[in-house]
Motif scaffolding. Sequence first.
Motif, short mmCIF file in Angstrom:
data_model
loop_
_atom_site.label_atom_id
_atom_site.label_comp_id
_atom_site.label_asym_id
_atom_site.label_seq_id
_atom_site.Cartn_x
_atom_site.Cartn_y
_atom_site.Cartn_z
N GLU A 153 88.14 73.59 91.06
CA GLU A 153 89.87 73.98 91.53
C GLU A 153 90.02 73.29 93.11
O GLU A 153 90.03 74.23 93.90
CB GLU A 153 90.30 75.28 91.34
CG GLU A 153 89.98 75.77 89.79
CD GLU A 153 91.32 75.14 89.14
OE1 GLU A 153 91.97 74.42 89.29
OE2 GLU A 153 90.78 75.14 87.63
N LEU A 154 90.29 72.11 93.14
CA LEU A 154 90.62 71.62 94.37
C LEU A 154 92.00 72.20 94.85
O LEU A 154 92.99 72.08 94.28
CB LEU A 154 90.70 70.31 94.67
CG LEU A 154 89.33 69.67 94.66
CD1 LEU A 154 89.50 67.81 94.30
CD2 LEU A 154 88.60 69.55 95.77
N THR A 155 91.99 72.56 95.98
CA THR A 155 93.21 72.92 96.73
C THR A 155 93.67 71.95 97.88
O THR A 155 94.93 71.96 98.40
CB THR A 155 93.38 74.43 97.14
OG1 THR A 155 92.24 74.71 97.92
CG2 THR A 155 93.27 75.48 95.84
N GLU A 156 92.34 71.25 98.36
CA GLU A 156 92.77 70.46 99.81
C GLU A 156 91.76 69.31 99.37
O GLU A 156 90.69 69.65 98.89
CB GLU A 156 92.36 71.21 100.88
CG GLU A 156 93.36 72.58 101.16
CD GLU A 156 92.90 73.00 102.72
OE1 GLU A 156 92.95 72.22 103.49
OE2 GLU A 156 92.64 74.12 102.94
N PRO A 157 91.94 68.27 99.82
CA PRO A 157 93.33 67.93 100.52
C PRO A 157 94.49 67.80 99.44
O PRO A 157 95.69 67.48 99.53
CB PRO A 157 92.91 66.48 101.17
CG PRO A 157 91.87 66.01 100.35
CD PRO A 157 91.20 67.04 99.84
N VAL A 158 93.90 67.70 98.03
CA VAL A 158 95.02 67.69 96.98
C VAL A 158 94.74 68.72 96.08
O VAL A 158 93.54 69.12 95.71
CB VAL A 158 94.79 66.36 96.22
CG1 VAL A 158 95.57 65.11 97.30
CG2 VAL A 158 93.70 65.82 95.58
N ARG A 159 95.73 69.06 95.05
CA ARG A 159 95.38 69.96 93.93
C ARG A 159 95.01 69.17 92.72
O ARG A 159 95.64 68.12 92.27
CB ARG A 159 96.61 70.62 93.63
CG ARG A 159 97.09 71.68 94.70
CD ARG A 159 98.01 72.57 94.18
NE ARG A 159 98.26 73.80 95.29
CZ ARG A 159 97.42 74.73 95.34
NH1 ARG A 159 96.63 74.89 94.83
NH2 ARG A 159 97.73 75.62 96.17
N ALA A 160 93.56 69.58 92.33
CA ALA A 160 93.31 69.02 91.15
C ALA A 160 92.25 69.90 90.39
O ALA A 160 91.54 70.79 91.41
CB ALA A 160 92.63 67.66 91.38
N THR A 161 91.90 69.91 89.17
CA THR A 161 90.73 70.69 88.58
C THR A 161 90.01 69.34 87.83
O THR A 161 90.32 68.32 87.28
CB THR A 161 91.51 71.33 87.32
OG1 THR A 161 92.46 72.23 87.92
CG2 THR A 161 90.37 71.87 86.51
N VAL A 162 88.61 69.81 88.33
CA VAL A 162 87.53 68.71 87.99
C VAL A 162 86.70 69.59 87.04
O VAL A 162 86.28 70.28 87.69
CB VAL A 162 86.93 68.10 89.30
CG1 VAL A 162 85.99 67.17 88.58
CG2 VAL A 162 87.99 67.34 90.21
N ARG A 163 86.49 68.90 85.95
CA ARG A 163 85.45 69.57 84.97
C ARG A 163 84.29 68.43 84.79
O ARG A 163 84.74 67.17 84.12
CB ARG A 163 86.16 69.78 83.65
CG ARG A 163 87.03 71.05 83.71
CD ARG A 163 87.63 71.49 82.33
NE ARG A 163 88.49 72.77 82.51
CZ ARG A 163 89.47 72.77 82.92
NH1 ARG A 163 90.27 71.44 83.31
NH2 ARG A 163 90.17 73.90 83.16
N PRO A 164 83.24 68.48 85.50
CA PRO A 164 82.25 67.51 85.35
C PRO A 164 81.94 66.84 83.79
O PRO A 164 81.74 65.85 83.85
CB PRO A 164 80.86 68.08 85.96
CG PRO A 164 81.41 69.42 86.71
CD PRO A 164 82.62 69.72 86.01
N GLU A 165 81.99 67.54 82.90
CA GLU A 165 81.58 67.12 81.69
C GLU A 165 82.91 66.19 81.12
O GLU A 165 82.65 65.38 80.24
CB GLU A 165 81.38 68.12 80.51
CG GLU A 165 82.80 68.98 80.22
CD GLU A 165 82.97 70.14 81.14
OE1 GLU A 165 84.06 70.91 80.91
OE2 GLU A 165 82.36 70.40 82.01
#
Length: 182
Positions: A166-178
């Motif tokens: 769950e990225l909050t910096e420098p941008v908001r994004a959710t990254v799921r490796p699969e």
Amino acid sequence: MTAAVFGHDGPWSEEEYLALGETRQRVELFDGSLHVTRAPTPRHQRISRRLGNLLEPGAEALGLELLEAVNVRLRPDRIPIPDLVITGPIDLDDPWIDAADVKLVCEIISPGNAATDKVLKMHYYAAAGIEWYLLVEQETLTVHLYQWQGAHYAERSVTKAGEALELTEPVRATVRPEELFS
């Protein structure tokens, strides 16, 4: 390009490097030396595109740019080509992006190039003061997030398949490796 590279004597300057123009290979400049790698594999490019698709909405919401495979000038005579970067507003026609404008840099490790991304580029990006470094390992389906701490990076998270970053910096994004690798 081949004749220009093999017929060159001595260290390469930025001007000589930029005069090579666009190539099929990735040609990076590290302290007067050229680092040439073949074009990325289709798997590598798919991972890059999918990750870029996840990061771009968060970047655009903040007025930032997400760019793929562009020259980033870390200092004189040091110009790598990261897989992805998130930058502040820039001139899209300049031949490079200045490191001071880069908010996040991302490298997707290719099996034959791991040391360059894990050691050399990580050191160079930290020395240039780029705050966030995202490192994607294809072989282990793992995403590492690092934050700049003075002269080096500190690992903030390690995300494996089945988990979410769950990225909050420098941008908001959710990254799921699969989702990057499937």
